[in-house]
Design an enzyme around this catalytic site. Sequence first.
Site, PDB file in Angstrom:
ATOM      1  CD  GLU A  15      -9.817  24.923  -0.182  1.00 34.43           C
ATOM      2  OE1 GLU A  15      -9.629  24.649  -1.370  1.00 34.43           O
ATOM      3  OE2 GLU A  15     -10.198  24.088   0.659  1.00 34.43           O
ATOM      4  NE  ARG A  51      -6.723  19.047  -0.743  1.00 31.42           N
ATOM      5  CZ  ARG A  51      -7.170  19.645  -1.847  1.00 31.42           C
ATOM      6  NH1 ARG A  51      -7.262  20.960  -1.908  1.00 31.42           N
ATOM      7  NH2 ARG A  51      -7.516  18.933  -2.882  1.00 31.42           N
ATOM      8  NE  ARG A  92     -12.644  24.157  -8.376  1.00 31.72           N
ATOM      9  CZ  ARG A  92     -11.696  23.687  -7.567  1.00 31.72           C
ATOM     10  NH1 ARG A  92     -11.813  23.825  -6.259  1.00 31.72           N
ATOM     11  NH2 ARG A  92     -10.619  23.111  -8.024  1.00 31.72           N
ATOM     12  CB  CYS A 134      -1.563  25.226  -3.018  1.00 29.39           C
ATOM     13  SG  CYS A 134      -3.068  25.047  -2.062  1.00 29.39           S
ATOM     14  CG  ASN A 174      -8.061  26.385  -7.912  1.00 27.47           C
ATOM     15  OD1 ASN A 174      -7.483  27.320  -8.452  1.00 27.47           O
ATOM     16  ND2 ASN A 174      -7.526  25.191  -7.821  1.00 27.47           N
ATOM     17  CG  ASP A 175     -12.657  25.217  -3.581  1.00 28.71           C
ATOM     18  OD1 ASP A 175     -13.669  25.187  -4.297  1.00 28.71           O
ATOM     19  OD2 ASP A 175     -11.983  24.216  -3.310  1.00 28.71           O
ATOM     20  CG  HIS A 180     -10.503  15.854 -22.168  1.00 34.08           C
ATOM     21  ND1 HIS A 180     -11.464  14.925 -22.421  1.00 34.08           N
ATOM     22  CD2 HIS A 180     -10.271  15.803 -20.840  1.00 34.08           C
ATOM     23  CE1 HIS A 180     -11.785  14.324 -21.297  1.00 34.08           C
ATOM     24  NE2 HIS A 180     -11.083  14.841 -20.321  1.00 34.08           N
ATOM     25  NE  ARG A 237      -5.973  19.731  -6.221  1.00 33.16           N
ATOM     26  CZ  ARG A 237      -5.337  20.646  -6.964  1.00 33.16           C
ATOM     27  NH1 ARG A 237      -4.235  20.323  -7.615  1.00 33.16           N
ATOM     28  NH2 ARG A 237      -5.808  21.879  -7.055  1.00 33.16           N
TER      29      ARG A 237
HETATM   30  C1  PEP Z   1      -8.100  25.358  -4.388  1.00 30.16           C
HETATM   31  O1  PEP Z   1      -9.297  25.318  -4.107  1.00 30.16           O
HETATM   32  O2  PEP Z   1      -7.516  26.365  -4.837  1.00 30.16           O
HETATM   33  C2  PEP Z   1      -7.274  24.154  -4.219  1.00 30.16           C
HETATM   34  C3  PEP Z   1      -5.975  24.198  -4.385  1.00 30.16           C
HETATM   35  O3  PEP Z   1      -7.928  22.990  -3.953  1.00 30.16           O
HETATM   36  P1  PEP Z   1      -8.686  22.128  -5.074  1.00 30.16           P
HETATM   37  O4  PEP Z   1      -8.420  22.781  -6.393  1.00 30.16           O
HETATM   38  O5  PEP Z   1      -8.146  20.750  -4.979  1.00 30.16           O
HETATM   39  O6  PEP Z   1     -10.093  22.252  -4.617  1.00 30.16           O
HETATM   40 MG    MG Z   2     -10.055  23.639  -2.988  1.00 32.51          MG
END
Ligand code: PEP
Ligand code: MG
Length: 569
Positions: A423, A334, A457, A494, A446-447, A196, A298
């Site tokens: 992803e 999404r 992650r 994104c 991210n994924d 946090h 999201r």
């Molecule tokens: C990602 O995976 O980069 C993404 C934007 O989706 P989320 O972070 O919601 O899994």
């Molecule tokens: Mg993702």
Amino acid sequence: MTTTTSTPTNHAGKQLTGIGVGRGSAVGKVVKLAPPVRPPAHEAAAANLEQAQALVKSSFDFVATNLRSRAAQAESTVAAVLEATSLMAQDPGLIADVIRRMGTGVGPATAVDQAVEGFCSILEMSGGYMAERVTDLRDVRDRIVAQVLGQQPPGLPTMTEPSVVVAADLAPADTATLDLDHVVAIVTELGGPTSHTAIIAAQLDLPCIVRVAGALELSDGDEIAVDAAHGAVTVDPDDSLREAIISRAKARAALKESGGGAGKTKDGRGVQLLANVGKVEDAVKAAKEDVEGVGLFRTEVLFLERKTAPTVAEQTKSYTEVFQAFGDRKVVIRTLDAGADKPLAFAPSEEEENPALGVRGLRMDKRFPQLLDDQLTAIAAAAKATGAKVWVMAPMVSTVHEAAAFEQRVKSHGLPVGGIMIEVPAAALRGPHLIEKVDFFSIGTNDLTQYAMATDRMAGELAELLDPWQPAVLDLIALAGAAGQAADKPVGVCGEAARDPLLALVLVGLGISSLSMAPNGVPAVRYALARTTYAQCQEMAAAARAAIDAAAARAAVEALVDPEVLMAL
Ligand code: PEP
Ligand code: MG
């Protein structure tokens, strides 16, 4: 509240390191969090058990109410954190455990302490995100213990000069009440990039470094330089470092004042700068920012607390509000990304050994096809009602068949633009085949990073592997970007990577045409783009991909970027 009194330590020039959050820098005097009230050693059992148990229950209640009322006054990110913390103080299991312990002769404050520690061990064993909640739970404990003993709750002393808050970790209640007229940075010994403290520091745009070993050995009054970009804390900085840090802070302030408008490179190549949004109120807030639309809505965030599937009417209402807020700006929505780290009660997953590799995102459609149909019906209705420019995309697509089937579902609902997220490495590798089936790609770095590097992650410990600067991740992005360019279809990013201004330049060089991020990241990316030509972005992309690791990739780009940009970031 107390004021600071202790004498500064004499270890001039000593450097401590940790994980920087953002790229800010500042110089200030150390201010440490007052130590929490602890239960007395060998605390006696309560003389009147019933009365003491009532006191403990009312202390839990008092702390929960206090946190909730602070939440009501805080802005949304901080409010959400405080609300989550207040829930910990209402946990019936925890309260019952304390009451039970008191019944066996344990003193009231000690019983609170022991019960909370029991819960903390469970969270710590879960690792990752759950383990990072331990700080919040211990803060709840300290507040309850203070209340039971009739003493002042823990907190920060009064500040009178530019100050760096140094703590083991900050609890949400501390971060929520930071004196922003004086606090210039935060340094913590514990926590992680998703704790946090890190989230709130990023939100407040405060330079922050977490996991700094030895931070607690600093003394109140020590002057320290905090350089989040390099994760470095320097004690008693010399004049040249102090000046460098201060000039950087000034350059960053200048960046904040720099112009807005559509994103473009120095030579005028357009790169759309878009917002990532979740809750309706955040979207409405983001719509007021200088962004060109939404690159990632999201939708699962709207329904995380729901026990039953939202109806088409409920969904239509939420989507309409978001589309309306963005007027004629594009909104990329999404479809539900449930499963793994985002479980939804109305789309339950079966027990899975590896949920991140299991039935999540679009893969849920096989089990719950009605969910996607209802969602597309609601999106189409909201798009029709508002006349908004709506693009729809699916998360976690791996194959051409999935892409084609999704596209067909989108079109069958009368929605004109359908795309997929990239992803999964397989999808990036097969980019040229997948792009044929859809109208656009949006890369979820991210994924994509988690799957490319085989690194959960949520695993703070493996942050180095989770770095989207990893050349292997850049190679995958390059494949998806090139597939889009060859087919003349847009490819956006994104994931969090879009928010790193230097990495954003690399992404543009890899063929990315839009970048979507938390809105407060947009000005720095816009600023970096405006000072870099497309040819330079391509050169940076090639240099980053040629590097042997993430750190070398970033260093290669730092060597190529306009020094003024580097200074401001
Ligand atoms: C990602 O995976 O980069 C993404 C934007 O989706 P989320 O972070 O919601 O899994
Ligand atoms: Mg993702």
